[in-house]
Design a protein around this motif. Structure first.
Motif, short mmCIF file in Angstrom:
data_model
loop_
_atom_site.label_atom_id
_atom_site.label_comp_id
_atom_site.label_asym_id
_atom_site.label_seq_id
_atom_site.Cartn_x
_atom_site.Cartn_y
_atom_site.Cartn_z
N LEU A 38 69.04 37.37 44.37
CA LEU A 38 69.54 37.70 45.44
C LEU A 38 71.46 37.99 44.61
N LEU A 53 76.10 38.32 50.75
CA LEU A 53 75.19 37.29 51.70
C LEU A 53 75.91 36.54 52.01
N LEU A 87 70.40 34.42 52.73
CA LEU A 87 69.49 35.62 54.01
C LEU A 87 69.22 34.64 55.49
N ALA A 117 68.51 40.15 59.70
CA ALA A 117 69.91 40.72 58.54
C ALA A 117 69.66 41.76 57.34
N VAL A 137 68.68 44.67 54.87
CA VAL A 137 67.79 44.57 53.38
C VAL A 137 67.53 45.23 52.73
N ALA A 146 71.69 42.38 50.41
CA ALA A 146 71.98 41.98 51.47
C ALA A 146 72.64 42.70 51.09
#
Length: 225
Positions: free
Chosen positions: A126, A130, A155, A159, A161, A183
């Motif tokens: 990730l 964020l 997330l 959102a 991405v 993100a």
């Protein structure tokens, strides 16, 4: 004995400086090159369109840009994927020290236009901007008897991405074996990698200069002995 201690001190100064130089080269050259290569890779890949989601070739490297589909089930609060870190206090440089305690990264559905792309794996990274939530406004360090402040980053549905990975065979057609989920959109990812490369060059240069000065000082006092 005293002369031996002086010799060790000079050698330590020389070796310490050389370590700083090596760290500077690692950050300023290799680290910056890796960040620049990541930016160039994203620039080279055209985002997969909704119409092309089912027509790619197995093993093909692709870039997918979309939003976290609203059908993904929240795993904690409103996070559909997240990491949880626990506060450990401050390090020797007075920086906050967080230790990862939990990672939840399920195979998400990413909406691209009017279609969805299924992730095939649960071991992606990730990255990016964020969403963050903490269980306390104050910071409490973890001890043997008390848990530290917990920080969740992850997330939420809808959102924006972006991901890069390879196409694999999924249960319902093609799926994405994702390396990471960023993100933000493709442009934001490219900008972040370029900024990271620039920062690494500056930090590497500083470490190299400081290390060079220390190494030269150590060499000078070693020769003068």
């Amino acid at each position: 004995m005293q002369g031996c201690n002086r010799l060790l001190g000079r050698l330590f100064l020389l070796l310490f400086g050389l370590c700083f130089v090596a760290l500077g080269v690692g950050l300023g050259v290799f680290g910056a090159q890796a960040a620049s290569a990541s930016a160039a890779r994203a620039e080279r890949l055209t985002p997969l369109s909704a119409g092309a989601l089912g027509s790619g070739a197995l093993g093909q490297e692709v870039l997918v840009e979309g939003v976290v589909d609203a059908s993904n089930q929240p795993r904690f609060r409103n996070f559909v994927a997240y990491t949880m870190d626990e506060y450990q206090g401050r390090d020797n440089n007075d920086r906050q020290n967080w230790d990862e305690r939990e990672r939840v990264t399920p195979p998400l559905l990413i909406a691209v236009g009017n279609r969805t792309m299924q992730l095939a794996n649960n071991n992606y990274r990730l990255e990016g901007n964020l969403v963050e939530w903490r269980n306390s406004e104050s910071l409490t360090a973890s001890t043997v008897f008390e848990e530290g402040t917990k920080r969740y980053q992850g997330l939420e549905p809808d959102a924006t991405v972006m991901s890069i990975g390879t196409l694999v065979r999924g249960q319902n057609g093609l799926a994405l074996q994702a390396e990471f989920i960023f993100a933000g959109n493709r442009a934001a990812y490219i900008a972040s990698q370029q900024e990271g490369a620039f920062a690494l060059r500056i930090v590497g240069l500083i470490f190299g200069i400081v290390g060079g000065i220390l190494a030269l000082a150590g060499l000078w006092v070693f020769v003068r002995r």
